[in-house]
Design a protein around this motif. Sequence first.
Motif, short mmCIF file in Angstrom:
data_model
loop_
_atom_site.label_atom_id
_atom_site.label_comp_id
_atom_site.label_asym_id
_atom_site.label_seq_id
_atom_site.Cartn_x
_atom_site.Cartn_y
_atom_site.Cartn_z
N GLY A 24 -1.72 128.84 -56.34
CA GLY A 24 -1.80 128.52 -57.75
C GLY A 24 -2.05 127.05 -57.99
N THR A 25 -2.06 126.69 -59.26
CA THR A 25 -2.29 125.32 -59.69
C THR A 25 -1.14 124.86 -60.55
N ILE A 26 -0.65 123.65 -60.27
CA ILE A 26 0.44 123.05 -61.04
C ILE A 26 -0.07 121.74 -61.66
N LYS A 27 0.25 121.54 -62.91
CA LYS A 27 -0.03 120.25 -63.58
C LYS A 27 1.28 119.50 -63.75
N ILE A 28 1.30 118.25 -63.30
CA ILE A 28 2.50 117.43 -63.37
C ILE A 28 2.20 116.23 -64.25
N ALA A 81 -3.06 106.81 -72.21
CA ALA A 81 -3.14 108.27 -72.14
C ALA A 81 -2.11 108.79 -71.14
N GLN A 82 -1.76 110.04 -71.28
CA GLN A 82 -0.75 110.63 -70.39
C GLN A 82 -1.27 110.75 -68.97
N LEU A 83 -0.49 110.31 -68.02
CA LEU A 83 -0.84 110.44 -66.62
C LEU A 83 -0.53 111.86 -66.16
N MET A 84 -1.50 112.48 -65.50
CA MET A 84 -1.31 113.85 -65.05
C MET A 84 -1.87 114.03 -63.65
N ALA A 85 -1.13 114.75 -62.82
CA ALA A 85 -1.58 115.11 -61.48
C ALA A 85 -1.86 116.61 -61.46
N VAL A 86 -3.03 116.99 -60.98
CA VAL A 86 -3.37 118.40 -60.80
C VAL A 86 -3.17 118.73 -59.32
N VAL A 87 -2.31 119.69 -59.05
CA VAL A 87 -1.86 119.98 -57.69
C VAL A 87 -2.18 121.42 -57.32
#
Length: 222
Positions: A24-28, A81-87
């Motif tokens: 799956g994919t998680i957004k942090i 802007a909001q920092l986001m990691a796509v994992v």
Amino acid sequence: PPYTENAIVRVGKIDLTGLGQASGTIKIAFTGQEALQWRQLALHTSPEDIKAQLDRTLAAQVPAGIQAHLDHFANLDNPNAQLMAVVQVSGTLASPAGNHFSVPRLLFDSRETDPFPADASRTLPIDMHYAGEEQEQITYQLPAGFTLEGTPQETKFNWESNASYMVRSRVDANSITTARVLARGFTMLDPSQYSGLRDFYQKAITADQQQLVLNAAAAIGH
């Protein structure tokens, strides 16, 4: 800043197979101080080094048998802007035993250990650097023919006005969504408050290590 401005929020969906495989994919999302440390790191390291650093952090958080790797950061160089990691997540989350298997109720916190020594007393103040909040909302998509055994109970408690914890699950026909919030509203504590701090985190760790049991339909028929 208030604890709500220093946050890590993890949201995503994990597909499970009947053999215990997961993908799956998680957004942090990172805000406040949590975002600042990654942006400061980006000023003097390469993108490859940042990716390796986050991958090491994730490896210590996800269950054994699961691989979590950064696909990309969004807004790493834009503090407005909001920092986001796509994992991307993959691997073996559980090993079936007969017609059932267990998975961690929480994807990122089930391997937590007590961060505080077992000593009953402390002589120095406790410095937590800054107040903060952790949120997790992960949906497990169940394999065809599997159902959840029992009903996950909500766990909720506070430590006076210092910190709070909550975990609850929503069970749908083909999925289970679990939400967790741990909020810590203090930065410094007097040594006399050490035992209360330890008790709070011990309760949180116990709640974080809960398991969900999935049964195949054939097993229920027996």
